[in-house]
Scaffold this motif. Sequence first.
Motif, short mmCIF file in Angstrom:
data_model
loop_
_atom_site.label_atom_id
_atom_site.label_comp_id
_atom_site.label_asym_id
_atom_site.label_seq_id
_atom_site.Cartn_x
_atom_site.Cartn_y
_atom_site.Cartn_z
N ARG A 195 0.82 -1.21 0.00
CA ARG A 195 0.00 0.00 0.00
C ARG A 195 0.86 1.26 0.00
O ARG A 195 0.32 2.37 0.11
CB ARG A 195 -0.91 0.01 1.22
CG ARG A 195 -1.79 -1.24 1.34
CD ARG A 195 -2.47 -1.32 2.69
NE ARG A 195 -1.48 -1.34 3.77
CZ ARG A 195 -1.78 -1.30 5.06
NH1 ARG A 195 -3.05 -1.24 5.44
NH2 ARG A 195 -0.83 -1.31 5.98
N GLN A 200 -3.71 6.67 2.62
CA GLN A 200 -4.02 5.89 3.82
C GLN A 200 -5.32 6.37 4.45
O GLN A 200 -5.49 7.54 4.73
CB GLN A 200 -2.90 5.99 4.86
CG GLN A 200 -3.18 5.12 6.09
CD GLN A 200 -2.13 5.27 7.17
OE1 GLN A 200 -2.35 5.91 8.19
NE2 GLN A 200 -0.98 4.68 6.94
N LYS A 203 -4.85 2.20 8.58
CA LYS A 203 -3.61 1.45 8.46
C LYS A 203 -3.83 -0.04 8.68
O LYS A 203 -3.04 -0.87 8.23
CB LYS A 203 -2.56 2.00 9.42
CG LYS A 203 -2.95 1.90 10.89
CD LYS A 203 -1.90 2.55 11.78
CE LYS A 203 -2.28 2.47 13.25
NZ LYS A 203 -1.29 3.14 14.12
N ASP A 206 -6.92 -1.07 5.21
CA ASP A 206 -6.73 -0.76 3.80
C ASP A 206 -6.12 -1.95 3.04
O ASP A 206 -5.17 -2.59 3.51
CB ASP A 206 -5.79 0.44 3.63
CG ASP A 206 -6.41 1.75 4.07
OD1 ASP A 206 -7.63 1.80 4.29
OD2 ASP A 206 -5.66 2.74 4.20
N ASP A 232 5.70 -0.85 3.47
CA ASP A 232 4.35 -1.06 4.00
C ASP A 232 4.47 -1.79 5.32
O ASP A 232 4.92 -2.94 5.37
CB ASP A 232 3.52 -1.88 3.00
CG ASP A 232 2.07 -2.06 3.45
OD1 ASP A 232 1.74 -1.75 4.61
OD2 ASP A 232 1.26 -2.53 2.62
#
Length: 456
Positions: A195, A200, A203, A206, A232
């Motif tokens: 990601r 974002q 956290k 996602d 990430d």
Amino acid sequence: MTELFRLGLLDAGTAMRAGVFSSEAYTRALLERIAALEPTVKAFAWLDADQALARARACDASPLRADGKDCLHGIPLAVKDVIDTAGIPTACGTPIYSGRVPQTSAAVVRKLEDAGGFVLGKTVTAELAFYAPGVTRNPWNPAHTPGGSSSGSAAAVAAGFVPAALGTQTNGSVIRPAAFCGVVGFKPSSGLVSRAGVLQFSKTLDHVGVFARCVDDAARLTCCLAGFDPADAAGVDAPHVLCSPGEKLPARTAPPRLALVRSPVWFEAEIYQRENLLTLASRFANADAVVEEVALPPLFEEAHRLHHIIMYGEGARALRPLQAAHRAELSPQLNALIDEGLAISDAEIEQALAQRLKLNGEMRAILNQYDAIITPPAIGEAPATLEHTGDPLFCTIWTLTGLPAVTLPSGFGPHGLPLGMQLVGGYLRDDRLLGVAKWCERIIGLAPLLAPITPN
């Protein structure tokens, strides 16, 4: 010859590698389709036809790699406008970021480019990947929502604008629009796809996912995107989870063991959506699959509340600086989320995260006995509104637990719009889940679908 815009990712790539047509010819066919239908669908937040053709010509001029790792060679793809693209605007569905042009692409964009693909256009997203809808319409009926927040990506694939696209999901933003638009949507296991460089929101929750018109295409694209990324914090190093880039998803020969899960929100679904799932379950059983109804443990009655606490709490903290500077430019829906989320204490969030781990353990116990869960992806057909994107409640549990999920076109509702069926697999068993999805896709016999839209 088949109209080029009808070709999916694998078929187009195979033909290009064989010299049947060029990337420029394929891209030109897609751009002609877009020119005819985009005024109705409104899938793109950014599109530059000249730049797309220049990128296609550059692909045509590049030699194929001997190692086969350029398995997206010459393929134009669409990318949700919350994913950074170097030199291309990324506005995240808000005027606050109008004119924002990142200098560096997100990790997933770099990966698709490393595999030989290129960004054809950026697709419309709901505001900051939440609920306030963008302008996109459902290609099956423009009076209906395409779902969200990855609305433009789902609609672009369904309309034949691109063979595949990238989206994101924090609740139901890949699975729900894919179901509404009659395409395949795949949300990999949490941590499998980086990601980094993606807006974002939460956290914890996602995910980056993909849209395509068949399971094989979704698998190929995901194989190119997956891989550990230390940038990430949630990244996992699991190279065994998917087939290698360039390989085709192996066909599954043995009928799967499937758990039919109604979930705590089963009766929120329209009766035709429930009947569709139960009919499919019977068809799978008639094709020698083991299909057993499984009730989730009582702890899952709390799942939607826990997801709400985590998503609102983490989302509010991520977006607090933006609200402080631009409150008047944010939608009432987003301001309400931030206000509510900031009232959730850190202790409440930590407690919800701890409960989430318990849910994960319960889910592992179930999925150790089955190849996949089958369950609805949405309440029913896409609602006849452009004011909201539909309810994501049938995706919540599976996003909360970070499990891989895929939705397949599974039939049509009373208004002729697509219905979907969602399959959920064990954590980091994405390859097994996609194999089951491919088996189910064959039994259902619907994919690939293309929305029968015509120019105004």
